[in-house]
Structures are given as C-alpha cells and as structure tokens.
Motif scaffolding. Structure first.
Motif, PDB file in Angstrom:
ATOM      1  N   LEU A 106      23.016  12.202 -35.344  1.00 59.93           N
ATOM      2  CA  LEU A 106      21.780  12.462 -34.608  1.00 59.93           C
ATOM      3  C   LEU A 106      22.038  13.334 -33.385  1.00 59.93           C
ATOM      4  O   LEU A 106      21.258  14.238 -33.079  1.00 59.93           O
ATOM      5  CB  LEU A 106      21.130  11.143 -34.190  1.00 59.93           C
ATOM      6  N   ARG A 107      23.133  13.077 -32.685  1.00 61.31           N
ATOM      7  CA  ARG A 107      23.460  13.901 -31.521  1.00 61.31           C
ATOM      8  C   ARG A 107      23.604  15.371 -31.923  1.00 61.31           C
ATOM      9  O   ARG A 107      23.016  16.260 -31.301  1.00 61.31           O
ATOM     10  CB  ARG A 107      24.766  13.411 -30.872  1.00 61.31           C
ATOM     11  N   ARG A 108      24.361  15.604 -32.966  1.00 60.69           N
ATOM     12  CA  ARG A 108      24.617  16.979 -33.399  1.00 60.69           C
ATOM     13  C   ARG A 108      23.328  17.662 -33.861  1.00 60.69           C
ATOM     14  O   ARG A 108      23.019  18.794 -33.443  1.00 60.69           O
ATOM     15  CB  ARG A 108      25.637  16.968 -34.543  1.00 60.69           C
ATOM     16  N   GLU A 109      22.559  16.987 -34.687  1.00 63.06           N
ATOM     17  CA  GLU A 109      21.381  17.616 -35.280  1.00 63.06           C
ATOM     18  C   GLU A 109      20.235  17.763 -34.275  1.00 63.06           C
ATOM     19  O   GLU A 109      19.528  18.785 -34.260  1.00 63.06           O
ATOM     20  CB  GLU A 109      20.930  16.806 -36.494  1.00 63.06           C
ATOM     21  N   LEU A 110      20.027  16.763 -33.434  1.00 70.91           N
ATOM     22  CA  LEU A 110      18.930  16.843 -32.466  1.00 70.91           C
ATOM     23  C   LEU A 110      19.202  17.887 -31.395  1.00 70.91           C
ATOM     24  O   LEU A 110      18.303  18.641 -31.006  1.00 70.91           O
ATOM     25  CB  LEU A 110      18.696  15.472 -31.832  1.00 70.91           C
ATOM     26  N   LEU A 111      20.439  17.948 -30.918  1.00 64.09           N
ATOM     27  CA  LEU A 111      20.756  18.946 -29.904  1.00 64.09           C
ATOM     28  C   LEU A 111      20.764  20.361 -30.493  1.00 64.09           C
ATOM     29  O   LEU A 111      20.598  21.338 -29.760  1.00 64.09           O
ATOM     30  CB  LEU A 111      22.089  18.627 -29.241  1.00 64.09           C
ATOM     31  N   ALA A 112      20.919  20.465 -31.800  1.00 64.14           N
ATOM     32  CA  ALA A 112      20.837  21.784 -32.437  1.00 64.14           C
ATOM     33  C   ALA A 112      19.405  22.320 -32.393  1.00 64.14           C
ATOM     34  O   ALA A 112      19.197  23.533 -32.279  1.00 64.14           O
ATOM     35  CB  ALA A 112      21.322  21.703 -33.879  1.00 64.14           C
ATOM     36  N   ILE A 113      18.406  21.439 -32.458  1.00 69.74           N
ATOM     37  CA  ILE A 113      17.012  21.903 -32.419  1.00 69.74           C
ATOM     38  C   ILE A 113      16.471  21.950 -30.991  1.00 69.74           C
ATOM     39  O   ILE A 113      15.434  22.566 -30.739  1.00 69.74           O
ATOM     40  CB  ILE A 113      16.088  21.034 -33.295  1.00 69.74           C
ATOM     41  N   CYS A 114      17.191  21.302 -30.050  1.00 71.35           N
ATOM     42  CA  CYS A 114      16.752  21.322 -28.652  1.00 71.35           C
ATOM     43  C   CYS A 114      17.994  21.281 -27.754  1.00 71.35           C
ATOM     44  O   CYS A 114      18.291  20.265 -27.121  1.00 71.35           O
ATOM     45  CB  CYS A 114      15.834  20.133 -28.371  1.00 71.35           C
ATOM     46  N   PRO A 115      18.754  22.374 -27.708  1.00 70.39           N
ATOM     47  CA  PRO A 115      20.031  22.372 -26.992  1.00 70.39           C
ATOM     48  C   PRO A 115      19.904  22.185 -25.491  1.00 70.39           C
ATOM     49  O   PRO A 115      20.885  21.860 -24.821  1.00 70.39           O
ATOM     50  CB  PRO A 115      20.626  23.751 -27.334  1.00 70.39           C
ATOM     51  N   GLU A 116      18.717  22.355 -24.935  1.00 65.25           N
ATOM     52  CA  GLU A 116      18.534  22.197 -23.491  1.00 65.25           C
ATOM     53  C   GLU A 116      18.378  20.739 -23.074  1.00 65.25           C
ATOM     54  O   GLU A 116      18.247  20.438 -21.879  1.00 65.25           O
ATOM     55  CB  GLU A 116      17.316  23.005 -23.026  1.00 65.25           C
ATOM     56  N   ALA A 117      18.408  19.806 -24.035  1.00 62.99           N
ATOM     57  CA  ALA A 117      18.166  18.389 -23.747  1.00 62.99           C
ATOM     58  C   ALA A 117      19.467  17.630 -23.497  1.00 62.99           C
ATOM     59  O   ALA A 117      20.542  18.007 -23.981  1.00 62.99           O
ATOM     60  CB  ALA A 117      17.414  17.744 -24.893  1.00 62.99           C
ATOM     61  N   ASP A 118      19.356  16.522 -22.732  1.00 62.84           N
ATOM     62  CA  ASP A 118      20.394  15.508 -22.663  1.00 62.84           C
ATOM     63  C   ASP A 118      20.263  14.597 -23.874  1.00 62.84           C
ATOM     64  O   ASP A 118      19.228  14.579 -24.554  1.00 62.84           O
ATOM     65  CB  ASP A 118      20.245  14.660 -21.391  1.00 62.84           C
ATOM     66  N   PHE A 119      21.321  13.799 -24.112  1.00 61.01           N
ATOM     67  CA  PHE A 119      21.311  12.841 -25.219  1.00 61.01           C
ATOM     68  C   PHE A 119      21.730  11.487 -24.667  1.00 61.01           C
ATOM     69  O   PHE A 119      22.804  11.336 -24.098  1.00 61.01           O
ATOM     70  CB  PHE A 119      22.271  13.283 -26.325  1.00 61.01           C
ATOM     71  N   PHE A 120      20.867  10.481 -24.830  1.00 59.94           N
ATOM     72  CA  PHE A 120      21.095   9.138 -24.297  1.00 59.94           C
ATOM     73  C   PHE A 120      21.018   8.155 -25.461  1.00 59.94           C
ATOM     74  O   PHE A 120      19.934   7.769 -25.894  1.00 59.94           O
ATOM     75  CB  PHE A 120      20.018   8.836 -23.252  1.00 59.94           C
ATOM     76  N   GLY A 121      22.197   7.791 -26.013  1.00 54.43           N
ATOM     77  CA  GLY A 121      22.247   6.901 -27.166  1.00 54.43           C
ATOM     78  C   GLY A 121      22.866   5.567 -26.820  1.00 54.43           C
ATOM     79  O   GLY A 121      23.561   5.423 -25.814  1.00 54.43           O
ATOM     80  N   GLU A 122      22.625   4.571 -27.686  1.00 55.96           N
ATOM     81  CA  GLU A 122      23.117   3.217 -27.405  1.00 55.96           C
ATOM     82  C   GLU A 122      24.634   3.143 -27.414  1.00 55.96           C
ATOM     83  O   GLU A 122      25.240   2.468 -26.572  1.00 55.96           O
ATOM     84  CB  GLU A 122      22.558   2.215 -28.417  1.00 55.96           C
TER      85      GLU A 122
END
Length: 253
Positions: free
Chosen positions: A47-63
């Motif tokens: 999810l980190r890889r794929e989500l940041l690929a569609i929105c690279p300007e975002a942070d990622f906050f996962g459990e």
C-alpha cells in the motif's frame, strides 16, 4: 483519485484472501491481544508503494513500523489489516482501511473486507457507497438500536468505563454486538445495519476512513464527549445515526 485508491485496495485484498499458514507467521507486539502477521507488513509495504505512486506529495501513516512525524498537508492513514486477531483465527471479519487526509480533514476513504467482498468508499461531498451503491444510516431510535463496541483490549485502563457504557447501553437499547474490527463496525453504522458503535480509545488508522464514510452516509462520528475528532490523533470514538447521536450526554463517565 478515489478510483485509483479502490483499485489498489482491491489488489491488496487479494494478498489477504490468498494468505495461508497465518498462525505460523504471527507474533505479539505489546501482548497476546496485539498481534502482527507477515501479511500485515507485506500489505502495508504494498500500500505504501502503490499509494505514494499515485500521490507522491503525501505522507504515509500506517499501523505497522515506526511512526514518523507528519510534515505534509496530505497524509495517507492506513491499516493494512484491521482485525488482525480475526484474521489469524480465520473469522473473516477483517479489512483494509485507507484514508487520504488534507490538512487534517479526510477527503477520500476506502474500507474493504475481502472475505465477503464488501467495499465501502466515500469522497467528501459525494456520498458513501457499498460496492458502488449509495448507503445511508438507519432512522432507528435508541430503543430499537443495535450497538457495536470495542473493548479497548490493548489498554486495560479503560476497562471499567468501557463495560459500564456497555451495560448502560444494554439496558436502554435493543442489543449489543462485539465483532473486533473498528473500521468495519463504523461502516456497519453507515450502511444502516447498526445504530451505535463506540470504543474508549482507538488509533487513527482504526477510524479515519470510517469517519468519512459514516459522515457521507448521514451519520456522526465524534469523541465520547461529543467533541470533534482529529483523524490524525488517537482517542475515543462515538459513531451513530442521527437519532442516537445525543445519547453521549448520558453515558457513564
């Protein structure tokens, strides 16, 4: 954006549905009630890889893993497997949850249970859906309400209040349920199947996506004292339809 997130979540769901030998690859994090499997880690990395690929300007906050300081306006808040104990025990009430926040407000949300193939989704201002069909909270009052709850099992400081609220609701509503996956529980309220869900403390990934889905379905999600939530901060959760919203004022303290 919502369609892109949904496509990614569907693919992550395939990883969960195809899992095998789950108990062999499970370990405790903070105790027997706080589990992590190799699939939690693998799904989160996907999810980190794929989500940041569609929105690279975002942070990622996962459990799973380290929780770094968030510095960007856009943030993905993700639970790769909400309801890990259910997943390990093959109870099939677990989900993937993804919320995309903009300056602390959830803009897009997806919650997916791959075992029953139910996908909840919402875009702010555009309503909420279950498998593409619009959903709305019920209009049952408290006397006809079914309540879902968590038990804050990972933090026993809340046990007495949690069970006091459960008993208070039991005496005044139709019945209680305990399923073990907060994001799905909130979505059950959004779908009109349940009228009330509460838990004394949850982490952001346990409610961020569900909060928007419920709001867009005509429901309400606040803290137990009625105050507004911040989807980036942990805290209590009170999720209801409109007719049961004000009950929080009478809950045991």
């Amino acid at each position: 954006m919502l369609k892109k997130i949904i496509d990614i979540v569907y693919r992550a769901g395939d990883m969960i549905r195809d899992a095998h030998d789950i108990q062999r690859d499970t370990r405790e994090k903070t105790g027997a009630a706080d589990l992590v499997t190799k699939y939690d880690v693998a799904v989160q990395e996907f999810l980190r890889r794929e989500l940041l690929a569609i929105c690279p300007e975002a942070d990622f906050f996962g459990e799973e893993g380290q929780h770094e300081t968030l510095t960007k306006d856009l943030t993905f808040i993700v639970d790769p497997i909400d309801g890990t104990t259910n997943f390990v025990r093959e109870l099939h009430y677990s989900n993937i949850a993804v919320a995309l926040c903009d300056q602390g407000q959830v803009r897009y949300a997806v919650v997916y249970n791959p075992f029953v193939e139910e996908l909840y989704a919402a875009e702010r201002g555009h309503g909420a859906t279950l498998n593409g069909r619009p959903i709305h909270v019920s209009d049952h009052d408290a006397g006809h309400a079914i309540c879902l709850c968590g038990s804050t099992i990972c933090d026993r400081r809340y046990t007495d209040r949690n069970f006091a609220i459960m008993r208070w609701l039991y005496d005044r509503t139709l019945d209680l349920r305990r399923f073990g996956s907060a994001e799905l529980d909130i979505c059950q309220v959004a779908a009109g199947r349940i009228e009330i869900f509460f838990e004394c403390r949850l982490s952001p990934w346990d409610f961020a996506a569900g909060s928007l889905i419920l709001e867009e379905a005509g429901g309400h999600l606040t803290r137990l004292d009625g105050s507004a939530i911040d989807p980036r901060e942990p805290g209590s959760v009170w999720a209801t339809n409109d007719k049961c919203r004000e009950i929080y004022r009478q809950l045991p303290q």
